[in-house]
Write an enzyme that holds these catalytic residues in place. Structure first.
Site, PDB file in Angstrom:
ATOM      1  N   GLU A  20       2.079  -2.150  11.686  1.00 11.53           N
ATOM      2  CA  GLU A  20       1.887  -1.308  12.875  1.00 11.53           C
ATOM      3  C   GLU A  20       0.620  -1.749  13.629  1.00 11.53           C
ATOM      4  O   GLU A  20       0.616  -1.821  14.862  1.00 11.53           O
ATOM      5  CB  GLU A  20       1.830   0.162  12.452  1.00 11.53           C
ATOM      6  CG  GLU A  20       3.175   0.689  11.964  1.00 11.53           C
ATOM      7  CD  GLU A  20       3.073   2.038  11.295  1.00 11.53           C
ATOM      8  OE1 GLU A  20       3.764   2.977  11.767  1.00 11.53           O
ATOM      9  OE2 GLU A  20       2.288   2.160  10.326  1.00 11.53           O
ATOM     10  N   GLU A  59       7.609   1.673   3.809  1.00  7.85           N
ATOM     11  CA  GLU A  59       7.255   3.081   3.582  1.00  7.85           C
ATOM     12  C   GLU A  59       8.353   3.876   2.864  1.00  7.85           C
ATOM     13  O   GLU A  59       8.060   4.763   2.061  1.00  7.85           O
ATOM     14  CB  GLU A  59       6.941   3.758   4.928  1.00  7.85           C
ATOM     15  CG  GLU A  59       5.581   3.409   5.528  1.00  7.85           C
ATOM     16  CD  GLU A  59       5.627   2.188   6.420  1.00  7.85           C
ATOM     17  OE1 GLU A  59       4.666   1.978   7.192  1.00  7.85           O
ATOM     18  OE2 GLU A  59       6.609   1.417   6.350  1.00  7.85           O
TER      19      GLU A  59
HETATM   20  N1  T1G Z   1      -3.050   1.602  -0.630  1.00  7.10           N
HETATM   21  C1  T1G Z   1      -3.869   1.746  -1.711  1.00  7.10           C
HETATM   22  N2  T1G Z   1      -3.899   0.878  -2.772  1.00  7.10           N
HETATM   23  C2  T1G Z   1      -3.082  -0.167  -2.695  1.00  7.10           C
HETATM   24  C3  T1G Z   1      -2.183  -0.376  -1.605  1.00  7.10           C
HETATM   25  C4  T1G Z   1      -2.209   0.570  -0.533  1.00  7.10           C
HETATM   26  N3  T1G Z   1      -1.428   0.448   0.541  1.00  7.10           N
HETATM   27  N4  T1G Z   1      -1.474  -1.496  -1.854  1.00  7.10           N
HETATM   28  C5  T1G Z   1      -1.913  -1.967  -3.037  1.00  7.10           C
HETATM   29  N5  T1G Z   1      -2.862  -1.181  -3.547  1.00  7.10           N
HETATM   30  C6  T1G Z   1      -3.602  -1.378  -4.808  1.00  7.10           C
HETATM   31  C7  T1G Z   1      -2.710  -1.310  -6.040  1.00  7.10           C
HETATM   32  O1  T1G Z   1      -2.565  -0.002  -6.485  1.00  7.10           O
HETATM   33  C8  T1G Z   1      -3.488  -2.166  -7.031  1.00  7.10           C
HETATM   34  O2  T1G Z   1      -4.522  -1.380  -7.563  1.00  7.10           O
HETATM   35  C9  T1G Z   1      -4.103  -3.238  -6.138  1.00  7.10           C
HETATM   36  O3  T1G Z   1      -4.095  -2.695  -4.815  1.00  7.10           O
HETATM   37  C10 T1G Z   1      -3.311  -4.519  -6.129  1.00  7.10           C
HETATM   38  O4  T1G Z   1      -1.970  -4.222  -5.797  1.00  7.10           O
HETATM   39  C11 T1G Z   1       0.607   4.359   8.279  1.00  7.10           C
HETATM   40  C12 T1G Z   1       1.935   5.528   6.115  1.00  7.10           C
HETATM   41  C13 T1G Z   1       0.585  -5.641  -0.976  1.00  7.10           C
HETATM   42  C14 T1G Z   1       2.620  -6.569  -1.985  1.00  7.10           C
HETATM   43  O5  T1G Z   1       3.796   0.223   0.732  1.00  7.10           O
HETATM   44  O6  T1G Z   1       3.437  -3.557  -1.914  1.00  7.10           O
HETATM   45  O7  T1G Z   1       1.140   2.192   5.655  1.00  7.10           O
HETATM   46  O8  T1G Z   1      -3.820  -1.332  -9.911  1.00  7.10           O
HETATM   47  O9  T1G Z   1      -1.017  -4.948  -8.003  1.00  7.10           O
HETATM   48  O10 T1G Z   1       1.241  -7.494  -6.801  1.00  7.10           O
HETATM   49  O11 T1G Z   1       2.824   4.040   8.618  1.00  7.10           O
HETATM   50  O12 T1G Z   1       0.410  -4.013  -3.433  1.00  7.10           O
HETATM   51  O13 T1G Z   1      -5.491  -2.990  -9.152  1.00  7.10           O
HETATM   52  O14 T1G Z   1      -6.080  -0.524  -9.229  1.00  7.10           O
HETATM   53  O15 T1G Z   1       0.481  -4.337  -6.071  1.00  7.10           O
HETATM   54  O16 T1G Z   1      -0.367  -8.701  -5.265  1.00  7.10           O
HETATM   55  C15 T1G Z   1       2.685   0.961   3.117  1.00  7.10           C
HETATM   56  C16 T1G Z   1       2.005  -1.380  -0.898  1.00  7.10           C
HETATM   57  C17 T1G Z   1       1.705   2.047   2.863  1.00  7.10           C
HETATM   58  C18 T1G Z   1       2.496  -1.729   0.445  1.00  7.10           C
HETATM   59  C19 T1G Z   1       0.417  -6.748  -3.177  1.00  7.10           C
HETATM   60  N6  T1G Z   1       2.354  -0.205   2.337  1.00  7.10           N
HETATM   61  N7  T1G Z   1       1.459  -2.499  -1.627  1.00  7.10           N
HETATM   62  O17 T1G Z   1       1.069  -6.835  -4.399  1.00  7.10           O
HETATM   63  O18 T1G Z   1      -0.888  -6.434  -6.002  1.00  7.10           O
HETATM   64  S1  T1G Z   1       2.144   3.510   3.750  1.00  7.10           S
HETATM   65  C20 T1G Z   1       2.939  -0.485   1.182  1.00  7.10           C
HETATM   66  C21 T1G Z   1       2.249  -3.491  -2.102  1.00  7.10           C
HETATM   67  C22 T1G Z   1       1.732   3.163   5.379  1.00  7.10           C
HETATM   68  C23 T1G Z   1       1.821   3.728   7.761  1.00  7.10           C
HETATM   69  C24 T1G Z   1       2.246   4.137   6.400  1.00  7.10           C
HETATM   70  C25 T1G Z   1       1.579  -4.533  -2.953  1.00  7.10           C
HETATM   71  C26 T1G Z   1       1.289  -5.857  -2.222  1.00  7.10           C
HETATM   72  P1  T1G Z   1      -4.994  -1.565  -9.034  1.00  7.10           P
HETATM   73  P2  T1G Z   1      -0.767  -4.960  -6.556  1.00  7.10           P
HETATM   74  P3  T1G Z   1       0.287  -7.468  -5.682  1.00  7.10           P
END
Ligand code: T1G
Length: 706
Positions: A108, A128
């Site tokens: 976004e 999401e």
């Molecule tokens: N927020 C907070 N923590 C996050 C995070 C996030 N979005 N994404 C990852 N982490 C933390 C995760 O918990 C882990 O922590 C560390 O980062 C490494 O992640 C406004 C409302 C990007 C593909 O759904 O899919 O945006 O365990 O182990 O395998 O409209 O992380 O080390 O303490 O997964 O390399 C939408 C979520 C949010 C993407 C990387 N975004 N993340 O994968 O590492 S909602 C997502 C992922 C939003 C808007 C809406 C994956 C990754 P810890 P990891 P990875």
């Protein structure tokens, strides 16, 4: 300026770097930092344009998911919308430079920029819905303006990432930058300086016509109802995109915001966010230090080329690890290799793999009839017939032949790992690696810790599970470990319910309506009713006298009904293994219940679900208390990835928390009254229920105490 966002200058181009490890989530301080950077750039006469880039391994992985809990427990909601309008309204062009992932709020943010450039290996997406929400910062309004309505619906309702090359072909990415991203992005920014800045929200050329969109939206809703059964968010995402085709941008964003908030406060979203963090939490083993050295696993052997052995071999070679696949004789080995080739052929047919990929993988499997080459392998996975004597023989052989630092793993699903380890001189190298059938498909890997399994072996297997594309969950060595130990009472209740008068289809339908991928009885037919029957006969001596035991599946097996493999079990199966009701069965069941003195009655779907699901929860609580699972969330992740439990309910333990442990405990006490000792409430459940606590709080206390 927040220290999460910094500005530097490449002559007349400002470089705005987001630096919030590990994934540059839009945590508090980041949006504020970007806002200030945009102002600084616009106020600096020497600067003609800006590039926004992420530091570290990725662009921006979205909003900070950790913040959502604060919002749903009454905290203020911080919208990204004003920042994105502020960027879009910048007088000077803003170029978004994407590497790694631009997911959710990250995409976004990128779409609010005037241009997007990316590394060819980057991915963009609106995942999401996997968190039970929808894009909440204008994504459902800007995305259709850039990629068209149909693609936007697909991306937002399914949540799958899109590779940069495809995104460029769609017009979402303006240029792919080979090599170093930053200099390429700065050069691009210079090219667009002085041109009118294109605002995504002002674009409408891809918003289609009402007639076209009506078809797309209807088809998408039908698809979502079928493929994402019971899920709210995919339908909400489609509603929001429909709003984009009908309303001006600002009103569309308001419609999106309402749908987003409804989703965010839903139980489905809370459960799916629990799952998101749970899948990461299970990788953390409190008493195995992070810095524990790992044993390199570059060459593996698998003993047994049956259904499990063959699937396990495919898992390793799919990850690029060569495998020796051993069996006792040529015909058995040929049959095993034949099944592997057949599985790969259907994967190619379904487009999961290319033929080239498969040919390469098959090259990595070396079928062998002896242990000769086993001295060179780093790890052995034993997958022979489920008998203790045979497994001990195999492990004694492996102990004699394999290198002293080789890992010796067993794929047993029920047998005692310590007893197997005792057949060797190196119990510290022995561990359970319990794959789920079909091993090359199911994501779950139960890693069974023996009394003497070393930290190096545990840490190596946990890390290896990621490399194999599995979710590794560490469990203790009790009978049936965690998954199968809980599955016993779940399937016991399903049989009792049928013996007491519930219809076979009624039992399965109730659990499918609850959200399970398949009902407990149909699952038995799939796995083969004879597997459990053999184990029950082997353990008959352990059954407590006077305790009711289910008889239905034993009776079925005694008349040769093993399920799909014998075209008859709980259901009848046609040549395509499609199930249909067996009209002979109700009479058989009435006869068997009468012989067993079991009175029959009408049974509600609610009772069916409560007895099956709460049997899981009660046994799960025992397992937690006995320490065979590290956390309640580990049990949840096991059930989502190994037993088809609906993710939007968060797993059995989270589901119990959502219902309320007091209510669950009371219901179990009722069943204890009605059905006796089998339903004795687990002491942990009683304690938490009486204290008004949850399993999630229990997990937190465990972590704090560790
Ligand atoms: N927020 C907070 N923590 C996050 C995070 C996030 N979005 N994404 C990852 N982490 C933390 C995760 O918990 C882990 O922590 C560390 O980062 C490494 O992640 C406004 C409302 C990007 C593909 O759904 O899919 O945006 O365990 O182990 O395998 O409209 O992380 O080390 O303490 O997964 O390399 C939408 C979520 C949010 C993407 C990387 N975004 N993340 O994968 O590492 S909602 C997502 C992922 C939003 C808007 C809406 C994956 C990754 P810890 P990891 P990875």
């Amino acid at each position: 300026m927040s220290n999460l966002v910094r500005v530097s200058k490449e002559n007349d181009v400002a470089v705005i770097t987001i630096d919030n490890p590990p994934v540059n989530a839009l945590s508090p301080g980041v949006p504020e930092g970007i806002w200030a950077a945009i102002d600084e750039m616009n106020d600096d006469p020497a600067v003609k344009a800006a590039v926004v880039i992420g530091s570290g391994r990725t662009f921006v992985a979205g909003a900070d998911i950790k913040e959502f809990g604060k919002v749903t427990s009454g905290g203020p909601r911080r919208s990204l919308l004003p920042l994105l309008l502020h960027i879009e309204d910048s007088a000077k062009p803003v170029v978004m430079a994407i590497h790694g992932q631009a997911f959710g709020g990250g995409l976004e943010l990128a779409m609010a920029g005037h241009y997007r450039v990316a590394s060819p290996t980057a991915q963009v997406g609106q995942p999401e819905v996997k968190l039970g929400i929808i894009p909440g910062a204008g994504g459902t309004q800007r995305l259709p303006r850039l990629v068209g309505v149909a693609k936007a619906v697909e991306m937002c309702a399914e949540g799958k990432p899109v590779p940069a090359r495809e995104a460029a072909a769609l017009g979402l990415i303006d240029r792919l930058i080979e090599g170093d991203l930053l200099p390429g992005a700065v050069a691009f920014a210079r090219e667009v300086t002085g041109k009118p800045v294109p605002k995504t929200r002002a674009r409408a050329e891809k918003l289609g016509t009402p007639a076209e969109n009506a078809t797309i939206i209807t088809a998408a809703r039908d698809g979502a109802r079928k493929k994402q059964r019971n899920l709210k968010a995919p339908l909400a995402a489609i509603d929001a995109i429909e709003a984009a085709t009908k309303l001006p941008f600002e009103q569309g964003c308001q419609a999106e915001a309402k749908l987003f908030t409804d989703c965010l406060f839903s139980d489905q979203s809370k459960a799916l966010i629990h799952v998101f963090f749970g899948e990461r939490e299970v990788a953390k083993i409190p008493d195995v230090p992070k810095e524990t050295p790992l044993i390199p696993v570059n060459r593996v052997a698998v003993v047994g080329s049956g259904t499990m052995g063959g699937g396990i071999a495919m898992v390793f070679v799919n990850a690029g690890i060569p495998v020796l696949l051993k069996d006792v004789d040529e015909p058995t080995l040929d049959a095993g290799m034949g099944k592997i080739r057949k599985n790969y052929a259907s994967s190619v047919q379904r487009g999961r793999f290319t033929q080239a990929f498969v040919d390469e993988r098959l090259q990595l499997i070396t079928p062998v009839l002896s242990y000769d080459a086993f001295a060179d392998v780093d790890m052995v996975v034993e997958a022979v017939f489920e008998g203790m004597a045979l497994k001990k023989d195999v492990f004694a052989d492996l102990d004699r032949i394999c290198r002293s630092d080789a890992i010796l793993a067993s794929n047993t699903s029920t047998l005692n790992i310590d007893e197997i380890a005792a057949a060797t001189s190196r119990p510290e190298a022995v561990i359970g690696t319990h794959f789920f059938s079909p091993a090359n498909v199911m994501r779950l890997l139960e890693i069974v810790r023996g009394k003497k399994s070393s930290n190096e072996v545990i840490a190596t297997c946990m890390q290896l599970s990621k490399k194999l594309g599995k979710i590794g969950v560490l469990v203790g060595n009790c009978r049936g470990f965690v998954g199968n130990r809980m599955f016993g009472p779940y399937r016991r209740e399903a049989q009792f319910l049928v013996e007491e008068g519930a219809g076979v289809e009624a039992v399965d339908q109730a659990l499918v309506d609850f959200g399970n991928a398949m009902g407990p009885l149909a699952t038995g037919d799939l796995a083969g009713l004879d597997v459990g029957w053999r184990i029950r006969k082997e353990y008959r001596h352990l059954e407590k006298p006077g305790i009711r035991q289910p008889f239905a599946e034993d009776r079925l097996c005694e008349i040769g009904r093993y399920g799909q493999k014998t075209v008859r079990g709980w259901y009848l199966y046609d040549e395509n293994r499609r199930a249909s009701a067996d009209l002979e069965l109700p009479a058989l069941l009435r006869k068997w219940s009468a012989e067993a003195g079991i009175p029959r009655r009408q049974i509600s779907a609610e009772e069916i679900v409560d007895r099956c699901i709460y049997a899981l929860v009660n046994e799960g609580a025992r397992i937690l208390e006995e320490g065979y699972a590290l956390r309640a969330v580990d049990i949840d992740i096991i059930y989502l990835n190994g037993y088809g439990f609906p993710a939007y309910r968060g797993g059995p333990m989270w589901h119990a928390d959502t219902v309320g442990l007091k209510k669950v405990y009371q219901r179990i006490c009722e069943f204890h009254q009605q059905h006796g000792e089998l339903w004795a409430p687990a002491p942990l459940l009683k304690r938490l229920a009486e204290a008004g606590k949850t399993f999630a709080e229990f997990d937190k206390e465990q972590v704090a105490a560790a």
